[in-house]
Write a protein that holds these residues in place. Structure first.
Motif, short mmCIF file in Angstrom:
data_model
loop_
_atom_site.label_atom_id
_atom_site.label_comp_id
_atom_site.label_asym_id
_atom_site.label_seq_id
_atom_site.Cartn_x
_atom_site.Cartn_y
_atom_site.Cartn_z
N LEU A 11 0.85 -1.18 0.00
CA LEU A 11 0.00 0.00 0.00
C LEU A 11 0.89 1.23 0.00
O LEU A 11 1.88 1.29 0.74
N VAL A 12 0.54 2.23 -0.80
CA VAL A 12 1.35 3.44 -0.87
C VAL A 12 0.45 4.62 -1.19
O VAL A 12 -0.59 4.45 -1.84
N GLN A 13 0.83 5.79 -0.73
CA GLN A 13 0.06 6.99 -1.02
C GLN A 13 0.45 7.57 -2.37
O GLN A 13 1.56 7.31 -2.87
N PRO A 14 -0.43 8.35 -2.98
CA PRO A 14 -0.09 8.99 -4.26
C PRO A 14 1.20 9.78 -4.14
O PRO A 14 1.43 10.46 -3.14
N GLY A 15 2.03 9.66 -5.17
CA GLY A 15 3.33 10.32 -5.16
C GLY A 15 4.43 9.46 -4.57
O GLY A 15 5.61 9.81 -4.66
N GLY A 16 4.06 8.34 -3.99
CA GLY A 16 5.03 7.46 -3.37
C GLY A 16 5.74 6.56 -4.37
O GLY A 16 5.47 6.60 -5.57
N SER A 17 6.64 5.74 -3.84
CA SER A 17 7.45 4.85 -4.67
C SER A 17 7.43 3.43 -4.12
O SER A 17 7.25 3.21 -2.92
N LEU A 18 7.62 2.49 -5.03
CA LEU A 18 7.76 1.07 -4.68
C LEU A 18 8.74 0.44 -5.64
O LEU A 18 8.87 0.89 -6.78
N THR A 19 9.40 -0.62 -5.18
CA THR A 19 10.22 -1.43 -6.06
C THR A 19 9.70 -2.86 -6.04
O THR A 19 9.64 -3.48 -4.97
N LEU A 20 9.31 -3.35 -7.19
CA LEU A 20 8.89 -4.74 -7.33
C LEU A 20 10.06 -5.56 -7.83
O LEU A 20 10.92 -5.07 -8.57
N SER A 21 10.06 -6.83 -7.43
CA SER A 21 11.11 -7.75 -7.88
C SER A 21 10.48 -8.97 -8.54
O SER A 21 9.41 -9.43 -8.14
N CYS A 22 11.19 -9.48 -9.52
CA CYS A 22 10.77 -10.69 -10.22
C CYS A 22 11.96 -11.64 -10.20
O CYS A 22 12.99 -11.37 -10.84
N ALA A 23 11.84 -12.71 -9.44
CA ALA A 23 12.93 -13.69 -9.32
C ALA A 23 12.57 -14.92 -10.14
O ALA A 23 11.45 -15.43 -10.05
N ALA A 24 13.55 -15.37 -10.92
CA ALA A 24 13.32 -16.51 -11.81
C ALA A 24 14.27 -17.64 -11.50
O ALA A 24 15.44 -17.41 -11.20
N SER A 25 13.79 -18.84 -11.54
CA SER A 25 14.64 -20.02 -11.37
C SER A 25 14.67 -20.78 -12.69
O SER A 25 13.65 -20.92 -13.36
N GLY A 26 15.87 -21.24 -13.03
CA GLY A 26 16.04 -21.91 -14.32
C GLY A 26 17.30 -21.43 -14.99
O GLY A 26 17.86 -20.41 -14.61
N ASP A 27 17.71 -22.14 -16.02
CA ASP A 27 19.00 -21.82 -16.64
C ASP A 27 18.87 -21.06 -17.95
O ASP A 27 19.83 -20.97 -18.71
N THR A 28 17.69 -20.53 -18.23
CA THR A 28 17.49 -19.80 -19.49
C THR A 28 17.21 -18.32 -19.26
O THR A 28 16.78 -17.62 -20.18
N PHE A 29 17.48 -17.83 -18.05
CA PHE A 29 17.15 -16.45 -17.73
C PHE A 29 17.89 -15.48 -18.63
O PHE A 29 17.32 -14.49 -19.09
#
Length: 122
Positions: A11-29
């Motif tokens: 949850l964040v207020q307008p004007g705020g910031s977030l960082t999303l992460s996407c972690a992948a498993s496998g040898d074709t990244f």
């Protein structure tokens, strides 16, 4: 196929910031393009941004200038830095992969994560 896990929604207020992460498993990244999609309440899932296997970046008009995508091949991870968040950015954010090149079409992606919720409210 890569296995994908998203994290970082909050949850964040307008004007705020977030960082999303996407972690992948496998040898074709290293040869994968990684795309972020989002689905707001009552809306279709839409493409937000993508980074290709050669580090080319693509952004939708809605987020251009506010969001930044980066990949770390050493950690099989992609980060989405989101600044100046607005209520219209609310939704479930999904990470997905396809071979080499970016695409704005969800059907072009094979592996999907379960999504992470981003809510922007006053």
């Amino acid at each position: 196929q890569l296995r994908i896990v998203e994290s970082g929604g909050d949850l964040v207020q307008p004007g705020g910031s977030l960082t999303l992460s996407c972690a992948a498993s496998g040898d074709t990244f290293d040869s994968a393009a990684i795309g972020w999609f989002r689905q707001g309440p009552g809306k279709e899932r839409e493409g937000v941004t993508c980074i290709s296997s050669t580090y080319g970046e693509w952004y939708s008009r809605a987020v251009q200038g506010r969001f930044t995508i980066k990949r770390d091949n050493a950690k099989n991870t992609v980060h989405l830095q989101m600044n100046d968040l607005q209520p219209e950015d609310t939704g479930v954010y999904y990470c997905a992969t396809r071979y080499v090149h970016c695409s704005m079409y969800r059907n072009d992606y094979g592996s999907w994560g379960q999504g992470t919720q981003v809510t922007v409210f006053s």
